[in-house]
Design a protein around this motif. Structure first.
Motif, PDB file in Angstrom:
ATOM      1  N   ARG A   1     108.754  16.872 -17.975  1.00 20.99           N
ATOM      2  CA  ARG A   1     108.146  16.153 -18.215  1.00 20.99           C
ATOM      3  C   ARG A   1     106.576  15.958 -18.851  1.00 20.99           C
ATOM      4  O   ARG A   1     105.794  14.704 -18.900  1.00 20.99           O
ATOM      5  CB  ARG A   1     107.495  14.846 -16.396  1.00 20.99           C
ATOM      6  CG  ARG A   1     109.206  14.442 -16.275  1.00 20.99           C
ATOM      7  CD  ARG A   1     108.811  13.446 -14.851  1.00 20.99           C
ATOM      8  NE  ARG A   1     108.333  12.635 -14.839  1.00 20.99           N
ATOM      9  CZ  ARG A   1     108.166  11.342 -15.391  1.00 20.99           C
ATOM     10  NH1 ARG A   1     109.760  11.242 -15.466  1.00 20.99           N
ATOM     11  NH2 ARG A   1     107.330   9.741 -15.037  1.00 20.99           N
ATOM     12  N   CYS A   2     106.640  16.991 -19.517  1.00 17.90           N
ATOM     13  CA  CYS A   2     105.469  17.266 -19.725  1.00 17.90           C
ATOM     14  C   CYS A   2     105.451  19.050 -20.658  1.00 17.90           C
ATOM     15  O   CYS A   2     105.780  19.663 -20.336  1.00 17.90           O
ATOM     16  CB  CYS A   2     104.295  17.987 -18.666  1.00 17.90           C
ATOM     17  SG  CYS A   2     102.626  17.964 -19.175  1.00 17.90           S
ATOM     18  N   ILE A   3     104.509  18.360 -21.720  1.00 15.17           N
ATOM     19  CA  ILE A   3     104.711  19.878 -22.649  1.00 15.17           C
ATOM     20  C   ILE A   3     103.299  19.958 -23.424  1.00 15.17           C
ATOM     21  O   ILE A   3     102.860  18.972 -23.132  1.00 15.17           O
ATOM     22  CB  ILE A   3     106.148  19.479 -23.977  1.00 15.17           C
ATOM     23  CG1 ILE A   3     105.868  18.280 -24.343  1.00 15.17           C
ATOM     24  CG2 ILE A   3     107.202  19.337 -23.245  1.00 15.17           C
ATOM     25  CD1 ILE A   3     106.445  18.189 -25.951  1.00 15.17           C
ATOM     26  N   THR A   4     103.812  21.763 -23.520  1.00 16.81           N
ATOM     27  CA  THR A   4     101.633  21.780 -23.999  1.00 16.81           C
ATOM     28  C   THR A   4     101.434  21.544 -25.584  1.00 16.81           C
ATOM     29  O   THR A   4     100.309  22.190 -25.492  1.00 16.81           O
ATOM     30  CB  THR A   4     102.449  23.396 -23.682  1.00 16.81           C
ATOM     31  OG1 THR A   4     102.767  23.776 -24.388  1.00 16.81           O
ATOM     32  CG2 THR A   4     102.305  23.348 -22.399  1.00 16.81           C
ATOM     33  N   SER A   5     102.183  19.965 -26.212  1.00 15.79           N
ATOM     34  CA  SER A   5     102.208  20.839 -27.759  1.00 15.79           C
ATOM     35  C   SER A   5     102.265  18.942 -28.244  1.00 15.79           C
ATOM     36  O   SER A   5     103.448  18.502 -27.181  1.00 15.79           O
ATOM     37  CB  SER A   5     102.215  21.531 -28.988  1.00 15.79           C
ATOM     38  OG  SER A   5     103.718  21.725 -29.102  1.00 15.79           O
ATOM     39  N   LEU A   6     102.064  18.542 -28.850  1.00 19.59           N
ATOM     40  CA  LEU A   6     102.307  17.195 -29.721  1.00 19.59           C
ATOM     41  C   LEU A   6     103.410  17.522 -30.842  1.00 19.59           C
ATOM     42  O   LEU A   6     103.399  18.124 -31.579  1.00 19.59           O
ATOM     43  CB  LEU A   6     101.758  16.702 -30.241  1.00 19.59           C
ATOM     44  CG  LEU A   6     101.691  15.239 -30.532  1.00 19.59           C
ATOM     45  CD1 LEU A   6     102.491  14.504 -30.185  1.00 19.59           C
ATOM     46  CD2 LEU A   6     100.955  15.081 -31.842  1.00 19.59           C
ATOM     47  N   PRO A   7     104.774  16.980 -30.558  1.00 18.91           N
ATOM     48  CA  PRO A   7     105.616  17.957 -31.368  1.00 18.91           C
ATOM     49  C   PRO A   7     105.368  16.752 -32.725  1.00 18.91           C
ATOM     50  O   PRO A   7     104.635  15.894 -33.208  1.00 18.91           O
ATOM     51  CB  PRO A   7     107.174  16.411 -31.203  1.00 18.91           C
ATOM     52  CG  PRO A   7     106.764  16.448 -29.359  1.00 18.91           C
ATOM     53  CD  PRO A   7     105.082  16.005 -29.400  1.00 18.91           C
ATOM     54  N   THR A   8     105.812  17.885 -34.236  1.00 16.52           N
ATOM     55  CA  THR A   8     105.388  17.406 -35.478  1.00 16.52           C
ATOM     56  C   THR A   8     106.064  16.662 -36.198  1.00 16.52           C
ATOM     57  O   THR A   8     106.483  15.934 -37.168  1.00 16.52           O
ATOM     58  CB  THR A   8     105.287  18.200 -35.989  1.00 16.52           C
ATOM     59  OG1 THR A   8     105.968  19.188 -36.265  1.00 16.52           O
ATOM     60  CG2 THR A   8     103.501  18.610 -35.419  1.00 16.52           C
TER      61      THR A   8
END
Length: 705
Positions: free
Chosen positions: A415-422
């Motif tokens: 439910r949480c990742i450490t960067s914004l997908p491009t």
């Protein structure tokens, strides 16, 4: 695209040195050999002379003879691109083009020729034979021959079939068609038929055609065409319209007009009424006016979806009411919208707007927003970035692995990742759980010792189930079902606990132990069809039916005889496997003569309240039931079993009473003391007596009762 043949014509000049020397030669004379059926003479310069005839090489003065060749190269290509590429390649060369010191290509031309046109012929061969064996021999030869059969170059036989066989003797002649062939309708009509015909064709005629005609393949089915024809009818009276409606309603469709043509249906679509005051054109059931006609002529009734059923004038363009259009196919799109905000208050405000909005929201006709949800919220500062999913949304396993997880994971999702997908990916709804499939696998093991079987039993008994093999696959249980022992004297296949052989296997292989319900636990041979012991079948669900049988008899002795038969029969009585009669009772006996009719119930049976009231009773009644009525009921049940006593329910009801004076309490005590307990209320509803027993406990603030 059809294959195309290209002819590449190359002209090559070849210089060859002669042994004969000619003095004072100003020009070299070149003789062309006979090429392509033509004799030509050419004058050209040898490679050692310039245009004025001066010698370029003093040490080699010789007479050169040149030969000119026209070379045709045939290239087969199935695509236009090959031709275009070849033309482009040739345009890149400048001619004459020197290949070597003595070989020059003067020109190259590209010509395209179409492939030869194919012709297909069908040849009929007539063979006379005095014996039927010749025909059979011919059939065998054709059946064994492989087609197509090449006769010579570009000529081949694609197939051979026997179409017609005519048998003739002194009595009659019959010409029969072989499989997939028929006689035409003309031949069937001309010569008569000797077999059933179908679609104006037949398979046998009683004479040989003299015009050389034979059986032919059946004609391809005609393509059906459907036409809708509008017919306008003028009538001065409404009775004509009603008569027309009755005729159409009474006609059975489809109606065949002639061969290959039929009327599938007729409907009245539009009825126009006109007088000096107004004109109204109304649509019949299941028909409507189009939106254009409604707008153009005005409506005289309610409209729906831009259509109407009544307009105020008669269209002059020949338009009539038509069936309503089919509903449009709905398409559903999921649109992701990315919003940048510098403050969290914007996100909260957006959540509030979505939460307060009622869905679906109509944007325009046939377009609406069914729902809106925030899926992903990303927070970023100088130290870290976190992209969290809102409720009911998750990151896919690929995104979790690629960007790293900043929260707990579940089923390869997070439910949480450490960067914004491009790549434009956002949180998504969790995938639906996979559908599970259950398989039963039978494994056959050969062993020469009993110890192996015991060891296998111990391994299975000690294994904990379910046992996971890989992700999404597990073994729920393992059991030994069948053990077969064999020696030179006998073979026995025994079932393990909770397993048994089916009735088919017991009957087929013989039983070596007790059987039960057409099954057994031991058979005398090993099945070769791969069958093993199986779990016993689930018991069948029993159904109980009560069947009333009415018997007419002219003498009472028949009734007595029937009573004796029933009394002497032992129940339950098995009729066939899975079906038995649990009991038989005579419920009702009706006796009738010229004076009266009485229908009496047998023991433990009574007439219900409705029958007693409708037909009158001829015996004392009890609890709204009776045992005798004065006529035979036309409808309804016969005597029924005496209903069981009603179940009683006991309720304790607490009633709270507020009173401002103690005299009220004393008065209430006196009322209760004067009432006889228990107090019975009786309420009769049809034949149902209900008794309500109340036990009342009253409480007050001062003195509880």
């Amino acid at each position: 695209m059809a294959p195309v043949t290209m002819i590449l014509r190359v002209i090559i000049v070849l210089y060859v040195t002669l042994s004969l020397k000619i003095q004072n030669l100003s020009h070299a004379q070149t003789v062309s050999e006979e090429m392509l059926g033509e004799n030509t003479w050419h004058m050209t310069l040898p490679p050692y002379l310039d245009e004025t005839g001066n010698t370029l090489k003093q040490d080699r003065q010789a007479n050169w003879k040149s030969f000119k060749y026209l070379i045709s190269i045939k290239i087969n290509a199935s695509r236009q691109m090959v031709q275009d590429n070849l033309r482009t390649l040739l345009k890149g060369f400048s001619f004459p083009y020197k290949v070597s010191q003595n070989v020059i290509i003067t020109n190259v031309n590209l010509n395209t020729t179409q492939p030869l046109k194919l012709f297909k012929y069908t040849t009929d061969l007539k063979i006379n034979a005095s014996r039927g064996a010749v025909i059979e021999q011919l059939r065998d030869l054709i059946r064994e021959q492989k087609f197509p059969l090449c006769i010579k170059k570009s000529v081949k036989i694609s197939g051979v079939n026997i179409t017609t066989v005519c048998l003739s003797n002194s009595n009659k002649t019959q010409c029969k068609c072989e499989n997939q062939y028929v006689w035409s309708s003309e031949q069937c009509s001309k010569h008569g038929v000797c077999s059933p015909n179908q679609n104006d064709t037949c398979g046998c005629i009683p004479s040989l055609p003299v015009d050389g005609t034979f059986c032919r393949p059946p004609p391809a089915p005609l393509k059906p065409f459907k036409y809708t024809i509008n017919i306008k009818t003028n009538a001065s009276r409404e009775a004509v319209i009603e008569r027309l409606k009755a005729l159409i309603h009474g006609q059975k469709f489809p109606v065949c007009i002639k061969t290959g043509m039929k009327i599938s249906g007729v409907n009245i679509t539009t009825v126009c009424h006109s007088n000096s005051n107004k004109t109204e054109c109304k649509c019949e059931n299941q028909y409507i006016w189009s939106s254009e006609q409604c707008s153009k002529h005005g409506i005289c009734g309610p409209n729906q979806n831009d259509t109407c059923r009544c307009i105020t004038s008669l269209p002059t363009d020949g338009a009539f009411c038509r069936p309503p259009p089919a509903p449009m196919k709905a398409f559903k799109y999921n649109i992701n919208i990315k919003t940048n905000a510098s403050g969290e208050a914007v996100i909260k405000r957006l959540k509030a707007l979505i939460h307060g909005q009622k869905f679906p929201v109509c944007i325009k006709t046939s377009i609406k927003i069914s729902s809106a949800n925030i899926t992903t919220v990303c927070h970023s500062n100088l130290y870290k970035t976190q992209c969290k999913c809102e409720n009911q949304y998750v990151w896919s396993s690929e995104q979790c692995t690629k960007h790293g997880v900043c929260g707990p994971s579940h089923n390869d999702t997070c439910r949480c990742i450490t960067s914004l997908p491009t790549d434009g990916k956002f949180c998504r709804a969790p995938s639906a759980p996979l559908k599970s499939f259950k398989y039963t696998i039978n494994i056959k093991t050969n062993s020469s010792r009993d110890a192996v079987i015991e060891r296998l039993r111990a391994l299975i008994h000690g294994q904990k189930f379910p046992m996971c093999i890989k992700k999404g696959m597990k073994i729920s249980s393992a059991n030994i079902t069948t053990v077969c022992h064999s020696n030179p004297n006998k073979t026995q296949c025994k079932c393990e606990n909770q397993y048994l052989w089916s009735s088919e296997q017991c009957f087929k292989h013989g039983v070596c132990g007790p059987n039960q319900n057409d099954t057994c636990r031991c058979i005398a041979s090993l099945p070769t069809d791969g069958k093993f012991c199986r779990p016993p079948p689930a018991p069948l669900k029993p159904f109980k039916y009560t069947i009333n049988i009415k018997i007419n008899a002219s003498r009472e002795a028949v009734i007595e005889r029937l009573r004796a038969l029933i009394h002497g029969q032992k129940f339950p009585m098995c009729i066939k496997t899975g079906m038995k009669i649990s009991g038989v009772n005579i419920t009702t006996v009706c006796l009738s003569n010229s004076y009266k009719t009485q229908c009496k119930c047998e023991h433990q049976y009574v007439w219900p309240f409705e029958q007693c009231s409708q037909y009158g009773n001829c015996s004392p009644s009890h609890n709204d039931t009776c045992r005798c009525i004065d006529s035979v009921p036309n409808v309804g049940p016969f005597c029924q079993r005496t209903p069981g006593p009603l179940k009683s329910f006991k309720y304790t009801i607490d009633i709270k009473i507020n009173a401002s004076r103690e005299a009220v309490i004393e008065r209430l005590r006196a009322l209760i003391r004067g009432t006889k307990i228990p107090h019975v209320h009786q309420k009769r509803h049809k034949n149902l007596w209900c008794e309500h027993h109340y036990s009342v406990s009253l409480k007050s603030k001062q003195n509880p009762v």
